[in-house]
Design an enzyme around this catalytic site. Structure first.
Site, PDB file in Angstrom:
ATOM      1  N   LYS A  76     -21.992  66.872 -35.833  1.00 29.69           N
ATOM      2  CA  LYS A  76     -20.822  66.853 -36.726  1.00 29.69           C
ATOM      3  C   LYS A  76     -19.638  66.275 -35.955  1.00 29.69           C
ATOM      4  O   LYS A  76     -19.304  66.743 -34.865  1.00 29.69           O
ATOM      5  CB  LYS A  76     -20.507  68.287 -37.170  1.00 29.69           C
ATOM      6  N   ILE A  77     -19.008  65.258 -36.531  1.00 34.01           N
ATOM      7  CA  ILE A  77     -17.851  64.632 -35.903  1.00 34.01           C
ATOM      8  C   ILE A  77     -16.774  64.390 -36.954  1.00 34.01           C
ATOM      9  O   ILE A  77     -16.991  64.582 -38.151  1.00 34.01           O
ATOM     10  CB  ILE A  77     -18.215  63.288 -35.227  1.00 34.01           C
TER      11      ILE A  77
ATOM     12  N   THR B 109      -9.821  63.239 -37.756  1.00 33.47           N
ATOM     13  CA  THR B 109      -9.329  62.663 -39.003  1.00 33.47           C
ATOM     14  C   THR B 109      -7.935  63.185 -39.306  1.00 33.47           C
ATOM     15  O   THR B 109      -7.094  62.461 -39.842  1.00 33.47           O
ATOM     16  CB  THR B 109     -10.280  62.998 -40.161  1.00 33.47           C
TER      17      THR B 109
ATOM     18  N   HIS C 285      -8.448  73.451 -41.301  1.00 31.24           N
ATOM     19  CA  HIS C 285      -9.316  74.581 -41.620  1.00 31.24           C
ATOM     20  C   HIS C 285      -8.559  75.704 -42.330  1.00 31.24           C
ATOM     21  O   HIS C 285      -7.738  75.463 -43.209  1.00 31.24           O
ATOM     22  CB  HIS C 285     -10.010  75.094 -40.353  1.00 31.24           C
TER      23      HIS C 285
END
Length: 279
Positions: free
Chosen positions: A53-54, A111, A154
């Protein structure tokens, strides 16, 4: 099969079934849990993982050896990064107030930071002192005056007011207004040469199991959720796990391509062969 993903609830929710042998015919997983700033570096600088996951922003550095999968990641609406400052009088909600200020970010290849730079080029138009900091330390640092503002991701969108912080900008809202597209946040990539079709199916089967049996993964999620309450974890999952997690589709790929094209045009990331996004 070696995989790396974050301990965040959206990832542990999606991959719980596969991680626990509940996906038929899927191979066992050797799991590394790491925050996205670490996995971005691992994907770019090592060959240790079959699946990882990136950030979508990190794709230009890894696409020669990894394939972007059409599932398993984080992309959606109303789930973008936030720019926060300490509650105060005056113009602290004015984006131009960030000129010359110390702004903490979770990763320089995230991002979130890429969206921040695209937004700042339109809204701030001045130099900012960027400081990299683990994301869980950003809100306390803003609250305590160690830094002037923070870029958070998050579950912080659910808890920042508990720290006495205020919103300067919702970068997801800005992105959606500017492009009409969802926000591409976290990508799942797999090594080129592997059976991409089977990996895609295993991830989708794991997600389908999670949706059909949402309570089964609760213990696993909370085990890795860094003292997060289940209510916050559940809200996190509801926000970040959606139809794009199952299939990026045309709209999802358009969002990814638009983000990366804009970033290349602004010289924020290196140019790359965009055909690799679809291989």
């Amino acid at each position: 099969m070696k995989i790396a993903y974050s301990p965040c609830p959206n990832d542990t929710f999606i991959y719980h079934a596969w991680a626990h042998g509940l996906v038929p015919d899927a191979p066992p997983l050797d799991i590394t849990y790491a925050d996205i700033n670490i996995t971005n570096d691992l994907a770019a600088n090592t060959n240790d993982f079959d699946i990882i996951k990136i950030s979508y922003a990190a794709l230009p550095w890894v696409l020669e050896k990894y394939t972007l999968l059409p599932c398993g990641g984080a992309l959606g609406r109303g789930c973008g990064p936030l720019v926060l400052t300490k509650q105060a009088n005056g113009d602290s909600r004015d984006p131009s107030s960030l000129i010359g200020k110390r702004v903490a970010i979770p990763s320089d290849r995230s991002t979130a930071y890429l969206l921040f730079r695209l937004w700042a080029s339109q809204q701030v138009k001045g130099a900012i002192d960027i400081q990299i900091m683990p994301f869980e330390k950003i809100m306390p640092a803003v609250r305590d005056g160690i830094i002037d503002a923070g870029l958070v991701i998050h579950e912080a969108r659910f808890t920042y007011q508990d720290y006495g912080l205020q919103l300067v900008a919702d970068l997801g809202r800005w992105w959606e207004s500017d492009t009409g597209l969802p926000i591409p946040l976290g990508a799942i990539v797999a090594k080129r040469g592997l059976d991409i079709s089977s990996i895609t199916q295993w991830i989708r089967s794991s997600l389908e199991y999670a949706w059909k049996n949402p309570d089964v993964s609760r213990e696993y999620i909370l085990q890795h959720a860094q003292e997060m309450s289940y209510d916050v974890a559940k809200a996190h999952i509801e926000l970040y796990v959606n139809s794009f997690s199952f299939n990026l589709g045309e709209e999802g790929f358009a969002a990814v391509k638009t983000l990366l094209r804009r970033a290349v045009d602004e010289l924020l990331i290196p140019g790359f062969n965009q055909d690799l996004l679809y291989i």
